[in-house]
Design a protein around this motif. Structure first.
Motif, short mmCIF file in Angstrom:
data_model
loop_
_atom_site.label_atom_id
_atom_site.label_comp_id
_atom_site.label_asym_id
_atom_site.label_seq_id
_atom_site.Cartn_x
_atom_site.Cartn_y
_atom_site.Cartn_z
N PHE A 124 0.83 -1.22 0.00
CA PHE A 124 0.00 0.00 0.00
C PHE A 124 0.86 1.26 0.00
O PHE A 124 0.60 2.21 -0.75
N LEU A 125 1.91 1.26 0.84
CA LEU A 125 2.72 2.47 0.97
C LEU A 125 3.55 2.75 -0.28
O LEU A 125 3.87 3.90 -0.57
N LYS A 126 3.89 1.69 -1.03
CA LYS A 126 4.64 1.92 -2.26
C LYS A 126 3.81 2.67 -3.30
O LYS A 126 4.36 3.31 -4.19
N ARG A 127 2.53 2.56 -3.20
CA ARG A 127 1.64 3.20 -4.18
C ARG A 127 1.19 4.61 -3.78
O ARG A 127 0.42 5.22 -4.51
N GLN A 128 1.65 5.09 -2.65
CA GLN A 128 1.19 6.38 -2.12
C GLN A 128 2.21 7.48 -2.39
O GLN A 128 3.42 7.23 -2.49
N TYR A 129 1.71 8.70 -2.49
CA TYR A 129 2.53 9.90 -2.69
C TYR A 129 2.13 10.93 -1.63
O TYR A 129 1.24 11.77 -1.86
N PRO A 130 2.72 10.88 -0.46
CA PRO A 130 2.32 11.79 0.64
C PRO A 130 2.71 13.24 0.33
O PRO A 130 3.66 13.50 -0.42
N ASP A 131 1.98 14.15 0.92
CA ASP A 131 2.28 15.58 0.81
C ASP A 131 3.55 15.90 1.60
O ASP A 131 4.00 15.11 2.44
N PRO A 132 4.14 17.09 1.37
CA PRO A 132 5.40 17.42 2.07
C PRO A 132 5.27 17.38 3.60
O PRO A 132 6.25 17.05 4.27
N ASP A 133 4.13 17.74 4.15
CA ASP A 133 3.97 17.76 5.60
C ASP A 133 3.28 16.50 6.12
O ASP A 133 2.83 16.46 7.27
N GLU A 134 3.22 15.46 5.28
CA GLU A 134 2.45 14.27 5.64
C GLU A 134 3.37 13.05 5.74
O GLU A 134 4.31 12.91 4.96
N GLU A 135 3.09 12.18 6.72
CA GLU A 135 3.79 10.91 6.88
C GLU A 135 2.78 9.78 6.82
O GLU A 135 1.74 9.85 7.50
N LEU A 136 3.11 8.76 6.03
CA LEU A 136 2.31 7.54 5.98
C LEU A 136 3.17 6.42 6.56
O LEU A 136 4.23 6.08 6.00
N ILE A 137 2.75 5.84 7.67
CA ILE A 137 3.59 4.92 8.44
C ILE A 137 2.83 3.61 8.66
O ILE A 137 1.65 3.63 9.02
N GLY A 138 3.53 2.51 8.46
CA GLY A 138 2.99 1.21 8.82
C GLY A 138 3.70 0.67 10.04
O GLY A 138 4.94 0.62 10.09
N LEU A 139 2.97 0.23 11.04
CA LEU A 139 3.53 -0.25 12.30
C LEU A 139 3.10 -1.69 12.53
O LEU A 139 1.91 -2.03 12.35
#
Length: 456
Positions: free
Chosen positions: A61-76
């Motif tokens: 999922f995270l490989k397909r995402q493009y977060p904004d400059p102030d955004e973090e997408l994290i998998g735990l």
């Protein structure tokens, strides 16, 4: 204006901050919903089956995402031995300072939180987060997808816009102040000139005037002020002339009385003659004082008490009274049948004064006519005589106080020069005027011109 500009800047900053909060909230909801949908509908590209292990689920999922400059997408993924999220998978890195993914205590706090969203207060800055828990199953540890947004950047943008608005407002305020100062100075310059001119005026010098430029309200003010100065100058000049003439007219009988009393002897005949002269001069002084008092009353609003009057009857009454003034060929020329609002006593006084003036400048047997006529919008009452008339140079001054002209119409005129001034005051008190016109065949005609106000 400063308060208004500051209020606009503050309001703009508040709107920008509110929009930033709404955008962050929308971003958190959008990312969590996308991940929840992927969990429900996504397939492992390696096996073609539904995901059973949270680790490849988060990685794919995270490989397909493009977060904004102030955004973090994290998998735990939870580590049961250390009791904390051990494996962390992050979306693309934008070189963010102090990212949440490097703060293990903060990540554990988010992972263990019962709520699905919240706010972290860190020394490095505030973080808004939302998560989607992944339940453990088939021997796999629990995991979670976390969306973290750092609002500091959005707030800095709002602050930068706020500072820019303040700077622009300051420049606008300075420019407006300068323009207002110049414009107000130009507008108020004539007002200051009026004040300066008024300060320079004295009773002895009323010649100062304000130059009038343009056609605006200030120019109208200057014209009104100049007109007031003209009236004041004429009033002061008339007052000085009046005082001088009155002093001269009263000084003459006083001198005569004093001289005769000082030279009066014991001879009874001489004493009788002196007393007669003194009484005549006192009577003349009394007439002058009464005339002056009457002219002073002419300035009062109650000088004229108007009432409906039949002009024909008034003309006939004046004719009857004037016949006793002297042996002349009296003639009631005409009498108009009209009812007009005027003061009958004042008009009678003026007409009798004109008749007396005609008697003084005619001899027995000469004709004196009295009449009234209707001239459309006005009524004219007149006294015409067949005497020597009035010299052209005298016609300009005979209605002024104590002025008899340079050439007298007859040797019998012995008044103080107030009679025609009283007639003029009575005419003007009625809103009319007195005119001097030539008489057919020679002589003078004095006419009271009164505006017609016919009563029902």
């Amino acid at each position: 204006m400063a308060v208004a500009l500051a209020a606009v800047a503050v309001a703009t900053r508040s709107v920008l901050l509110r929009d930033a909060d709404q955008r962050i909230n929308g971003l958190l909801v959008q990312e969590t919903n996308e991940f929840a949908n992927f969990v429900q509908e996504g397939f492992d590209p390696d096996t073609g089956q539904r995901f059973t292990d949270p680790n490849p689920l988060l990685v794919v999922f995270l490989k397909r995402q493009y977060p904004d400059p102030d955004e973090e997408l994290i998998g735990l993924v939870h580590d049961p031995v250390k009791n904390r999220p051990a494996k962390k998978v992050q979306g693309r890195d934008h070189g963010m300072r102090h990212p949440l993914v490097e703060d293990d205590p903060a990540l554990k706090q988010v992972f263990d939180a019962e709520a699905d969203s919240g706010t972290l207060r860190r020394p490095e800055g505030e973080v808004r987060w939302a998560k989607v828990p992944i339940e453990a199953g088939n021997g796999h540890p629990p995991a979670a997808f976390v969306v973290a947004v750092h609002p500091a950047g959005e707030r800095e943008k709002a602050t930068d816009v706020f500072h820019m608005l303040l700077a622009i407002s300051g420049v606008a305020l300075l420019m407006t102040t300068g323009i207002g100062w110049v414009v107000a100075g130009r507008i108020l310059r004539p007002v200051r000139l009026v004040r300066t001119t008024a300060a320079q005026l004295t009773e002895q010098d009323l010649t100062q005037r304000i130059p009038v430029k343009g056609r605006d309200d200030i120019a109208a003010l200057a014209e009104t002020f100049n007109a007031m100065l003209d009236r004041l100058e004429r009033a002061f000049a008339a007052q000085r002339e009046f005082v001088d003439d009155a002093g001269h007219e009263l000084r003459t009988p006083i001198t005569i009385i004093r001289g005769h009393l000082e030279l009066m002897g014991d001879d009874p005949a001489e004493r009788e003659q002196t007393v007669r002269i003194v009484m005549e001069e006192l009577d003349r002084m009394s007439r002058i004082v009464e005339d002056l008092l009457l002219l002073a009353k002419a300035e009062r609003p109650d000088f004229v008490t108007a009432e409906p009057v039949q002009i024909g009857e008034l003309t006939a009454d004046v004719f009857v009274k004037a016949r006793a003034l002297g042996e002349r060929k009296w003639q009631l020329a005409e009498a108009v049948d009209a009812e007009v609002a005027l003061d009958p006593q004042r008009i009678t006084q003026a007409m009798v004064q004109l008749a007396q003036n005609a008697v003084q400048h005619t001899v027995p047997g000469q004709r004196v006519s009295i009449g009234s006529r209707d001239e459309g919008d006005r009524i004219e009452l007149y006294v015409a005589d067949s005497g020597p008339g009035v010299q052209p140079q005298d016609a300009q001054v005979i209605f002024e106080r104590f002025r008899r002209g340079t050439a007298r119409r007859g040797a019998r005129a012995t008044g103080a020069g107030l009679g025609l001034a009283i007639v003029k005051a009575i005419a003007e008190g009625h809103g009319g005027r007195v005119e001097l016109r030539p008489t057919d065949g020679g002589g003078a005609t004095f006419v009271l011109v009164l505006q017609k106000e016919t009563t029902q």
